[in-house]
Motif scaffolding. Structure first.
Motif, PDB file in Angstrom:
ATOM      1  N   GLY A 169       1.894   2.503   7.926  1.00  0.00           N
ATOM      2  CA  GLY A 169       3.378   3.267   7.351  1.00  0.00           C
ATOM      3  C   GLY A 169       4.436   2.863   7.505  1.00  0.00           C
ATOM      4  O   GLY A 169       5.563   3.505   7.637  1.00  0.00           O
ATOM      5  N   LEU A 170       4.410   1.406   7.774  1.00  0.00           N
ATOM      6  CA  LEU A 170       5.849   0.743   7.981  1.00  0.00           C
ATOM      7  C   LEU A 170       6.174   0.252   6.450  1.00  0.00           C
ATOM      8  O   LEU A 170       5.420  -0.321   5.908  1.00  0.00           O
ATOM      9  N   ASP A 171       7.506   0.236   6.118  1.00  0.00           N
ATOM     10  CA  ASP A 171       8.024  -0.093   5.043  1.00  0.00           C
ATOM     11  C   ASP A 171       7.886  -1.807   4.742  1.00  0.00           C
ATOM     12  O   ASP A 171       8.371  -2.428   5.298  1.00  0.00           O
ATOM     13  N   PRO A 172       7.084  -1.757   3.700  1.00  0.00           N
ATOM     14  CA  PRO A 172       7.002  -3.257   3.552  1.00  0.00           C
ATOM     15  C   PRO A 172       7.799  -4.095   2.587  1.00  0.00           C
ATOM     16  O   PRO A 172       7.713  -5.078   2.192  1.00  0.00           O
ATOM     17  N   TYR A 173       8.983  -3.251   2.288  1.00  0.00           N
ATOM     18  CA  TYR A 173       9.874  -3.800   1.254  1.00  0.00           C
ATOM     19  C   TYR A 173      10.374  -5.218   1.497  1.00  0.00           C
ATOM     20  O   TYR A 173      10.568  -6.004   0.794  1.00  0.00           O
ATOM     21  N   TRP A 174      10.709  -5.517   2.526  1.00  0.00           N
ATOM     22  CA  TRP A 174      11.364  -6.671   2.820  1.00  0.00           C
ATOM     23  C   TRP A 174      10.354  -7.946   2.973  1.00  0.00           C
ATOM     24  O   TRP A 174      10.734  -9.032   3.349  1.00  0.00           O
ATOM     25  N   ILE A 175       9.057  -7.524   3.109  1.00  0.00           N
ATOM     26  CA  ILE A 175       8.017  -8.645   3.245  1.00  0.00           C
ATOM     27  C   ILE A 175       8.074  -9.721   2.010  1.00  0.00           C
ATOM     28  O   ILE A 175       7.715 -10.940   2.146  1.00  0.00           O
ATOM     29  N   CYS A 176       8.184  -8.942   0.807  1.00  0.00           N
ATOM     30  CA  CYS A 176       8.418  -9.956  -0.549  1.00  0.00           C
ATOM     31  C   CYS A 176       9.748 -10.168  -0.899  1.00  0.00           C
ATOM     32  O   CYS A 176      10.049 -10.890  -2.111  1.00  0.00           O
ATOM     33  N   ARG A 177      10.979 -10.165  -0.220  1.00  0.00           N
ATOM     34  CA  ARG A 177      12.217 -10.148  -0.488  1.00  0.00           C
ATOM     35  C   ARG A 177      12.848 -11.061   0.706  1.00  0.00           C
ATOM     36  O   ARG A 177      12.807 -10.752   1.713  1.00  0.00           O
ATOM     37  N   GLU A 178      13.804 -12.030   0.329  1.00  0.00           N
ATOM     38  CA  GLU A 178      14.450 -12.881   0.953  1.00  0.00           C
ATOM     39  C   GLU A 178      15.283 -11.788   2.109  1.00  0.00           C
ATOM     40  O   GLU A 178      15.838 -10.961   1.417  1.00  0.00           O
ATOM     41  N   PRO A 179      15.524 -12.017   3.325  1.00  0.00           N
ATOM     42  CA  PRO A 179      14.969 -13.542   3.930  1.00  0.00           C
ATOM     43  C   PRO A 179      13.219 -12.931   4.504  1.00  0.00           C
ATOM     44  O   PRO A 179      12.794 -13.742   5.491  1.00  0.00           O
ATOM     45  N   TYR A 180      12.534 -12.146   3.676  1.00  0.00           N
ATOM     46  CA  TYR A 180      11.266 -12.022   4.041  1.00  0.00           C
ATOM     47  C   TYR A 180      10.669 -11.815   5.455  1.00  0.00           C
ATOM     48  O   TYR A 180      10.145 -12.390   6.015  1.00  0.00           O
ATOM     49  N   ILE A 181      11.242 -10.775   5.911  1.00  0.00           N
ATOM     50  CA  ILE A 181      10.843 -10.157   7.229  1.00  0.00           C
ATOM     51  C   ILE A 181      10.034  -8.847   7.274  1.00  0.00           C
ATOM     52  O   ILE A 181      10.451  -7.859   6.651  1.00  0.00           O
ATOM     53  N   PRO A 182       9.260  -8.967   8.279  1.00  0.00           N
ATOM     54  CA  PRO A 182       8.435  -7.538   8.467  1.00  0.00           C
ATOM     55  C   PRO A 182       9.065  -6.668   9.115  1.00  0.00           C
ATOM     56  O   PRO A 182      10.218  -7.141   9.522  1.00  0.00           O
ATOM     57  N   VAL A 183       8.810  -5.378   9.152  1.00  0.00           N
ATOM     58  CA  VAL A 183       9.155  -4.517  10.244  1.00  0.00           C
ATOM     59  C   VAL A 183       9.168  -4.914  11.500  1.00  0.00           C
ATOM     60  O   VAL A 183      10.025  -4.702  12.602  1.00  0.00           O
ATOM     61  N   VAL A 184       8.023  -5.285  11.877  1.00  0.00           N
ATOM     62  CA  VAL A 184       7.725  -5.658  13.330  1.00  0.00           C
ATOM     63  C   VAL A 184       6.754  -6.813  13.121  1.00  0.00           C
ATOM     64  O   VAL A 184       5.862  -6.886  12.452  1.00  0.00           O
TER      65      VAL A 184
END
Lengths: 520, 520
Positions: free
Chosen positions: A192-207
């Motif tokens: 249930g962690l937001d994956p929004y930034w996984i595919c967007r620069e700078p491509y970082i996971p929540v954790v």
């Protein structure tokens, strides 16, 4: 599958000695249990979640203070999971999960004996939102989207847990540990962690290192206090499934460099040894998964997985899974087929059909060349199974990408390919592929065949290893910290290498001395 | 009230340096924050609850990675509570709570400055179930009873928290720590732990050292991840309120033995020094709380708290709280009054009215002697305030019990009373009592007056100390482990001592050399 390693467990079942309370010893129930466990474990401190402490007195009295305790260890020390009636036949379980984006595989293991109780798989229900990861990430950004994706998966997993418990006549609360390996996005959606930034620069996971998770926090219907070991990730593109793969391969324990390849939509490659690990991933194209060719499909009954073309090319010698009438071809079958077509001279070095060698098998449908692999009368479908020129072209791009990724990575770390004496191939693909055919195509390097080692589902295998062994669990964090992720720079050098690899086996034939064309 | 001690805090507000993510550093948000905090704290590990990890990326981005972090330390290491905008004026709070069975007192403290922001109190709403503890324990055993008792208290505390937050214009999530001291039963009811066995053989609590509690687990509407420090207990009859009292008194840091007395329905007594602590409790009777005498009541405006009888006994010199017209008398006033009656010769050594000395003040109502303390025309109620012979008899039993408990305890540990040079008196009772009067009655031993030190609300004071200081927090567990609880054995010896103490000041006058009867 190897047997899980022994060694010290991090989830442990112990039999503490606990005296019932009396007027002479009025220690509280929780502290009484803790005292007994501390003594048995020789530990300085036992942590008990407050929610668990509330229920303990009743349980202890119910079992007359004669209990086994399930405990687990993490960097914060030992933690109590639950207590059970102290009987010889008490069986306590753990569940290892390979969280694939299309298929989820579970393995139920008895924790005292390490006995494999069951292994099951089911389609990831998130597929109904989108077959590919990106669609799911976009869906997660919608109102309630993330919750929906998580709920789909958790509810399906719970159904599997209920089914397993019924089938094996076990109480769900006796499943006291869960180990989960999946790629970074799948892990985020599971948690249930937001994956929004996984595919967007700078491509970082929540954790990077999900931590301190008990099953109740995810709504999993096993023991509510069961620790959930979620494999860490190196970044958005290098997830826990690959860390599990490295663990299962054992390459981080070897002095000599090894390579691990996991082929899906992406080709993921790791090279390294006990001192360092370097990884990269790149789009190898779905051809290798059987996802592109007209007749391509995932491995299953009736799917062609091996092809041989003898000196008399007609008919091809075809092997299908379970020896059922052919319905299509999987990635490894395709590699076999195309390698054989090349060896038989029916396609040239560029992968183009050689008309005169193909004869009447080659047909033109809608201006496109199709080779009949299985005539209508032999196929399950009643239609001819054919391989088109574009199908081959797609495979050529995939195999060239694969080889280019491999050489780029090994060049970066300055490891000559011939020094690699272990080449692990993970996944279903690895189980079915004929390394000789992959070498013939120039997809895999021309190493001695014995260097190639299929590993099967390394994600599940790694998850199970880390579930059972404290050492294996520690290793996954060590692997994570040691792994450097190489961002593939698709520059002119890469494109040149890619173009050179788009020949069979390669523009530079010297790289593939073992490949000899049979036909002339 | 003393100022809370300085020293190292266990709840800390720090300003970690965190670089925003970039393509060159794609560490995940949670791991990025952890890295920054680790560096600032020089800690090896920072624990982040999974529920918190989920929300952190959004918060970090909202504050542009420029945050203060609230963290706390426990035996498992450092834990993140929350992050806040890094501004100079950010104020972060903690709440100390004295969980009394009739009154709950809260103290709001700013954690960076240790500034006392507010102190409020409210009636414990569980009183509507029962004024005494036993009634509540029985009610808790009913269906839904325990939940009801817990909910009553938590909802009332939440109302107080909302009120405090509004009044001081603070966000509730900026209250990041809670410290709670109460007796063993109150603590159980607050935590929703079953108190059933507290009052039944073998008299054991659910837990001696409640642990790992975050505010959200109790439904408290402060920061959900705020740690809740619940004072431990020694057993069913020696709770966290007394441990807080010992902490507040500082007796566990002194080489010379001290005594701490907390008087309520029970008299709770601790004797000890830096090496050992021995405690006991016994029914001293509610007389000392003002709960029995006809005119008795809790301290409040118009309540008589001091009485002097001059050589001309008429009228008595009476002091009331806030100098309002008299409405009744509290425990300390009663002690003053009865001591003065004795010194004036109006009661004898057995506490019986001396008719000829009392004169027309003494009336017989329903065959019972009543002394008019305040005539109708002077009282707020318009009725005479009178003290009956049974009222005095009850006080005599209470004072005898108090003294007997004190001597039994000190005899057990072989500490002569005259070696005790600090005699701490906790609670409202301690704040109002005149030690000289208590000595005159033979309730407290005949020590130099300067030995008697009133401490006020030590439960709240101890809770606040442990909220603010790591050292104080550690001490409460040390105190718990060091305290031996003496089960008062009400045998013939005890009864003999009790009988001897039922005289004013005592059968053995040599024990009270300072007490001289004024009148003859």
């Amino acid at each position: 599958m190897e047997k899980p390693p022994g060694g010290k467990p991090w989830i442990n079942i112990i039999s503490p000695k606990i005296a019932p309370p009396s007027l002479k010893d009025n220690t509280a129930d929780v502290d009484r249990l803790i005292k007994g466990i501390k003594k048995t474990l020789q530990a300085e401190r036992i942590n008990v979640e407050f929610s668990l402490a509330k229920t303990l007195p009743q349980t202890l009295k119910h079992y007359n203070y004669n209990v086994d305790a399930a405990v687990f260890e993490n960097p914060n020390g030992w933690h109590l999971i639950d207590v059970f009636s102290a009987q010889k036949e008490t069986r306590i379980y753990g569940l290892a999960v390979d969280l694939g984006s299309s298929t989820v595989v579970t393995r139920l293991v008895e924790l005292k004996s390490h006995e494999l109780t069951d292994e099951t798989s089911f389609h990831n229900p998130q597929v109904q939102i989108g077959t590919d990861i990106l669609t799911r990430i976009h869906f997660a950004a919608q109102d309630g989207g993330l919750e929906k994706l998580q709920t789909l998966l958790v509810e399906r997993l719970n159904r599997e847990i209920h089914r397993l418990a019924e089938k094996h006549h076990i109480e769900r609360r006796s499943i006291v540990g869960l180990s989960v390996a999946g790629n970074t996005t799948m892990t985020h959606l599971f948690l249930g962690l937001d994956p929004y930034w996984i595919c967007r620069e700078p491509y970082i996971p929540v954790v990077n290192k999900p931590d301190r998770i008990r099953s109740k926090a995810l709504g999993l219907e096993i023991n509510p206090e069961a620790p959930v070991l979620v494999f860490p990730n190196v970044g958005s593109y290098f997830g826990g499934d690959l860390i599990a793969g490295i663990l299962a391969s054992g390459m981080m324990d070897r002095q000599a460099p090894s390579i691990l390849v996991d082929v899906g939509t992406n080709a993921e490659v790791v090279v390294g040894n006990s001192d360092w690990l370097m990884a990269c991933a790149g789009a190898a194209g779905p051809a290798l998964e059987g996802g592109v060719a007209h007749m391509g499909m995932m491995a299953g009954p009736g799917v062609i997985d091996h092809v041989r073309i003898g000196p008399q090319p007609d008919p091809f010698t075809i092997k299908t899974i379970d020896n059922k009438p052919p319905v299509g071809i999987c990635g490894s079958g395709l590699i076999d087929l195309v390698a054989e077509l090349f060896l038989a001279g029916m396609i040239d070095e560029r992968g183009k059909y050689v008309r005169k060698k193909c004869g009447p098998r080659l047909r033109v449908i809608d201006d496109i060349h199709h080779l009949v692999i299985v005539p209508p009368e032999d196929s399950k479908t009643g239609h001819a199974l054919t391989l088109s020129q574009p199908d081959i072209d797609a495979l050529m791009r995939s195999k060239a990408a694969m080889y280019t990724i491999l050489t780029t990575l090994t060049n970066t770390v300055n490891v000559p390919l011939h020094e690699v004496n272990r080449f692990f191939i993970a996944g279903t693909f690895g189980s079915f592929i004929d390394p000789q055919s992959a070498i013939t195509l120039g997809m895999l390097p021309d190493l001695p065949l014995k260097a190639y080692i299929p590993l099967g589902n390394t994600s599940l295998e790694g998850a199970a290893m880390a579930l059972l062994s404290a050492e294996a669990k520690e290793k996954i964090f060590h692997i994570r910290d040691q792994t450097t992720y190489l961002e593939l720079n698709v520059n002119q050098d890469f494109m040149n290498a890619f173009s050179a690899a788009k020949f069979i086996p390669h523009t530079d034939r010297a790289l593939f001395p073992s490949v000899k064309v049979r036909a002339s």
